[in-house]
Design a protein around this motif. Structure first.
Motif, mmCIF file in Angstrom:
data_model
loop_
_atom_site.group_PDB
_atom_site.id
_atom_site.type_symbol
_atom_site.label_atom_id
_atom_site.label_comp_id
_atom_site.label_asym_id
_atom_site.label_seq_id
_atom_site.Cartn_x
_atom_site.Cartn_y
_atom_site.Cartn_z
ATOM 1 N N ARG A 19 -13.982 -24.196 -17.515
ATOM 2 C CA ARG A 19 -15.202 -23.488 -17.137
ATOM 3 C C ARG A 19 -16.382 -24.454 -17.075
ATOM 4 O O ARG A 19 -17.207 -24.396 -16.160
ATOM 5 C CB ARG A 19 -15.473 -22.352 -18.121
ATOM 6 C CG ARG A 19 -16.610 -21.419 -17.702
ATOM 7 C CD ARG A 19 -16.795 -20.295 -18.698
ATOM 8 N NE ARG A 19 -15.727 -19.300 -18.622
ATOM 9 C CZ ARG A 19 -14.791 -19.122 -19.548
ATOM 10 N NH1 ARG A 19 -14.770 -19.878 -20.639
ATOM 11 N NH2 ARG A 19 -13.860 -18.196 -19.397
ATOM 12 N N ASN A 58 -11.329 -15.774 -19.372
ATOM 13 C CA ASN A 58 -10.219 -16.630 -19.790
ATOM 14 C C ASN A 58 -8.919 -16.222 -19.098
ATOM 15 O O ASN A 58 -8.117 -17.078 -18.701
ATOM 16 C CB ASN A 58 -10.042 -16.561 -21.303
ATOM 17 C CG ASN A 58 -11.114 -17.333 -22.050
ATOM 18 O OD1 ASN A 58 -12.064 -17.847 -21.446
ATOM 19 N ND2 ASN A 58 -10.984 -17.422 -23.355
ATOM 20 N N ILE A 99 -8.766 -17.648 -15.598
ATOM 21 C CA ILE A 99 -8.484 -19.089 -15.590
ATOM 22 C C ILE A 99 -7.018 -19.340 -15.896
ATOM 23 O O ILE A 99 -6.345 -20.112 -15.200
ATOM 24 C CB ILE A 99 -9.390 -19.820 -16.595
ATOM 25 C CG1 ILE A 99 -10.853 -19.750 -16.144
ATOM 26 C CG2 ILE A 99 -8.958 -21.279 -16.746
ATOM 27 C CD1 ILE A 99 -11.842 -20.292 -17.165
ATOM 28 N N CYS A 106 -9.594 -23.018 -21.445
ATOM 29 C CA CYS A 106 -10.472 -22.208 -20.597
ATOM 30 C C CYS A 106 -11.919 -22.668 -20.685
ATOM 31 O O CYS A 106 -12.613 -22.787 -19.659
ATOM 32 C CB CYS A 106 -10.359 -20.740 -20.997
ATOM 33 S SG CYS A 106 -8.741 -20.009 -20.658
ATOM 34 N N ASP A 107 -12.391 -22.940 -21.881
ATOM 35 C CA ASP A 107 -13.772 -23.393 -22.045
ATOM 36 C C ASP A 107 -14.002 -24.723 -21.338
ATOM 37 O O ASP A 107 -15.045 -24.954 -20.723
ATOM 38 C CB ASP A 107 -14.111 -23.526 -23.534
ATOM 39 C CG ASP A 107 -14.230 -22.184 -24.231
ATOM 40 O OD1 ASP A 107 -14.357 -21.158 -23.533
ATOM 41 O OD2 ASP A 107 -14.172 -22.162 -25.482
ATOM 42 N N LEU A 116 -17.525 -23.210 -13.532
ATOM 43 C CA LEU A 116 -17.037 -21.934 -13.036
ATOM 44 C C LEU A 116 -17.952 -20.805 -13.497
ATOM 45 O O LEU A 116 -18.423 -20.792 -14.632
ATOM 46 C CB LEU A 116 -15.616 -21.686 -13.551
ATOM 47 C CG LEU A 116 -14.569 -22.728 -13.153
ATOM 48 C CD1 LEU A 116 -13.231 -22.401 -13.798
ATOM 49 C CD2 LEU A 116 -14.428 -22.808 -11.641
#
Length: 255
Positions: free
Chosen positions: A201, A211, A214, A197-198, A206
């Motif tokens: 992003r 999270n 995503i 997710c990180d 994003l």
């Protein structure tokens, strides 16, 4: 209307670069797939002159032997690198017949007319020089993920002009010998769902996405199914279309 590559990454390049530096192993398979076609040429000539276009933060060079002569170019100033020059993908800053192989990974879908890029690549490559292009396929789940989910939350939208058989038809057979064209697996890898997710992003810049949002999008578009084992590598499904071609000798013609 497809936004200009240089303009897109003038805004997104910094976030993209930080994500790539923070999780350098995430897209390892993509870069390996991009340089795979060069294996025989590299074995024959360890000092191969390899161009990387668009190069972003020069990530590709870490998947090439140290002996090669690397030449990266990116038309955007957003990556804060010295690769930036005031020209575009249609006007590559390489001398005529000065490159043995040119690799283009995940950048051409920001270019609606790819023929000028093909012409510039043909000019820069030596006869029998290799062109390896890897990008999202038209109509694929990856294309939908980018245009719909990423486009909704990156603050700039996303409308790609993706690769497919019609791109191969743009490669004039009087100038190019098409060696292969087809889909290859390039799954992204992470140590955890949080890292996935990180990375997404940051890579896509994003905004205002959790999270959960995503992960739901990755599951919906890409058929992502994460293992419940916290010690198992997390693989995000990702497939790209690869086109490999050689520049013909001037006297060669298709039989």
């Amino acid at each position: 209307m497809i936004a200009d590559y240089a303009e897109i990454f003038r805004h997104r390049g910094g976030s993209y670069h930080r994500a790539m530096l923070t999780v350098p192993h995430a897209r390892m398979r993509e870069f390996q797939r991009a340089v795979e076609p060069l294996a025989a040429d590299l074995a024959a000539n360890p000092m191969l002159r390899v161009a990387d276009v668009p190069a972003g933060g020069e990530y590709l060079q870490y998947f090439l032997p140290n002996s090669i002569i690397y030449q990266g170019f990116d038309p955007s100033s957003g990556f804060n690198s010295d690769l930036y020059e005031s020209c575009g993908l249609a006007d590559l800053p390489f001398a005529d017949q000065s490159i043995d192989a040119l690799v283009s990974l995940a950048g051409l879908h920001h270019c609606s007319d790819k023929r000028p890029f093909l012409n510039a690549s043909h000019r820069a490559l030596v006869p029998r020089g290799m062109l390896s292009i890897l990008d999202v396929r038209a109509g694929s789940s990856e294309a939908q993920f980018l245009d719909e989910f990423v486009g909704e939350y990156n603050g700039m939208g996303h409308e790609g002009d993706y690769l497919g058989p019609e791109f191969v038809l743009q490669c004039d057979t009087q100038h190019w010998e098409i060696l292969s064209a087809g889909m290859v697996d390039c799954h992204w890898q992470f140590v955890s769902k949080t890292e996935l997710c990180d990375f997404c992003r940051g890579l896509f810049r994003l905004q205002r996405v959790s999270n959960t949002m995503i992960l739901d999008a990755v599951a919906r578009y890409l058929n992502f199914r994460a293992s419940t084992d916290s010690h198992e590598t997390v693989l995000m499904p990702w497939r790209l279309y690869r086109v490999v071609a050689r520049k013909r000798f001037p006297s060669q013609r298709e039989h």
